[in-house]
Write an enzyme that holds these catalytic residues in place. Sequence first.
Site, PDB file in Angstrom:
ATOM      1  CG  ASP A 143      -2.073   1.197   0.946  1.00 58.92           C
ATOM      2  OD1 ASP A 143      -1.752   1.864   0.555  1.00 58.92           O
ATOM      3  OD2 ASP A 143      -2.561   1.441   1.906  1.00 58.92           O
ATOM      4  CD  GLU A 145      -3.761   4.666  -0.528  1.00 53.60           C
ATOM      5  OE1 GLU A 145      -4.567   5.648  -0.383  1.00 53.60           O
ATOM      6  OE2 GLU A 145      -3.369   4.242   0.499  1.00 53.60           O
ATOM      7  CE1 TYR A 216      -6.752  -0.017  -1.652  1.00 53.33           C
ATOM      8  CE2 TYR A 216      -5.735   2.102  -1.548  1.00 53.33           C
ATOM      9  CZ  TYR A 216      -6.740   1.904  -1.339  1.00 53.33           C
ATOM     10  OH  TYR A 216      -8.320   2.056  -1.266  1.00 53.33           O
ATOM     11  CE1 TYR A 259     -11.625   0.475   0.116  1.00 58.42           C
ATOM     12  CE2 TYR A 259     -10.678   2.139   0.615  1.00 58.42           C
ATOM     13  CZ  TYR A 259     -10.579   0.588   0.640  1.00 58.42           C
ATOM     14  OH  TYR A 259      -9.491  -0.037   1.536  1.00 58.42           O
ATOM     15  CD1 TRP A 333      -7.932  -2.079   4.722  1.00 58.06           C
ATOM     16  CD2 TRP A 333      -8.816  -0.609   5.313  1.00 58.06           C
ATOM     17  NE1 TRP A 333      -7.248  -1.327   5.219  1.00 58.06           N
ATOM     18  CE2 TRP A 333      -8.079   0.377   5.419  1.00 58.06           C
ATOM     19  CE3 TRP A 333     -10.001   0.237   4.547  1.00 58.06           C
ATOM     20  CZ2 TRP A 333      -7.859   1.094   5.962  1.00 58.06           C
ATOM     21  CZ3 TRP A 333     -10.039   1.622   5.124  1.00 58.06           C
ATOM     22  CH2 TRP A 333      -8.760   2.245   6.204  1.00 58.06           C
TER      23      TRP A 333
END
Length: 382
Positions: A143, A145, A216, A259, A333
Amino acid sequence: MSRPLVITEGMMIGVLLMLAPINALLLGFVQSTPDNNKTVREFNVYWNVPTFMCHKYGLRFEEVSEKYGILQNWMDKFRGEEIAILYDPGMFPALLKDPNGNVVARNGGVPQLGNLTKHLQVFRDHLINQIPDKSFPGVGVIDFESWRPIFRQNWASLQPYKKLSVEVVRREHPFWDDQRVEQEAKRRFEKYGQLFMEETLKAAKRMRPAANWGYYAYPYCYNLTPNQPSAQCEATTMQENDKMSWLFESEDVLLPSVYLRWNLTSGERVGLVGGRVKEALRIARQMTTSRKKVLPYYWYKYQDRRDTDLSRADLEATLRKITDLGADGFIIWGSSDDINTKAKCLQFREYLNNELGPAVKRIALNNNANDRLTVDVSVDQV
């Protein structure tokens, strides 16, 4: 007196042929069907929620796996044999803010100024510490970002990466025009951004070769955002994803983020999930090295209203979209902020048992075997 039954070789072969599909299904094998657009797939749901934080209140969350069939690490560990996520591992170049709000460049700030050797040394240390099992067989998630390897996609809060990249080239070539400066900044950023991401993934696969590794959120889609209001991924983004085959060919699993946002309509929320899963499946079909699993990352809260759990209607509609499109499962998650008090732990357990768990079991894991495992991978419809 009845005659003894004589079992011929032909009869035995017939029985074995009848049993073969059943055995394959029970053992989780992947089988092709006569229709070339259909394949039999395993469907798994993973638990990537730090519910271990609730253990100190006597809440163990055993029902995640025992009642709802979700793949959960042994003893509810956050990193274990089923799944492990590495948050910002290593020392990727990044522009970070200190406690006073000042921007600080870590490892050069942008990839073209970063020290790859230093990053990989720290990454290896992080990996050994966080996934000590050398034979770790689960899903390994990187992950990172802070920036994206496609120069254009560093917009909004990531704009400083483009700005610094341009400033570096302009200092070196003060007489170049703006277009030439930006082209060179883009070339350098993308070249070294690719190098950092590629070499990090290679290191992870060398050190934990039994795992299924992926980054991710990739591939990105950006659908149903202010600049891309359609449920479909924009053509430019899809073309950029095609150019990132260097990443997707090396990954074992694609992990798009789906999401949901409160400020969308219920139909748009389904469209958001559909567009992103569809793009990941499109990329997966193009890969030549091996079949790539598609496991969307799914949060049980609204991204822009983090104190609100997903409604039953949104849960059912979006989980059904993931299964219907033909993903290999999904990853649930959760944030540590979701369960950092006893009251939050109790509330979340109630939500798990009343809404989230039953929806996962009913829609994702308890479907008819043919409906669930024989999926159409021709994803022309979102």
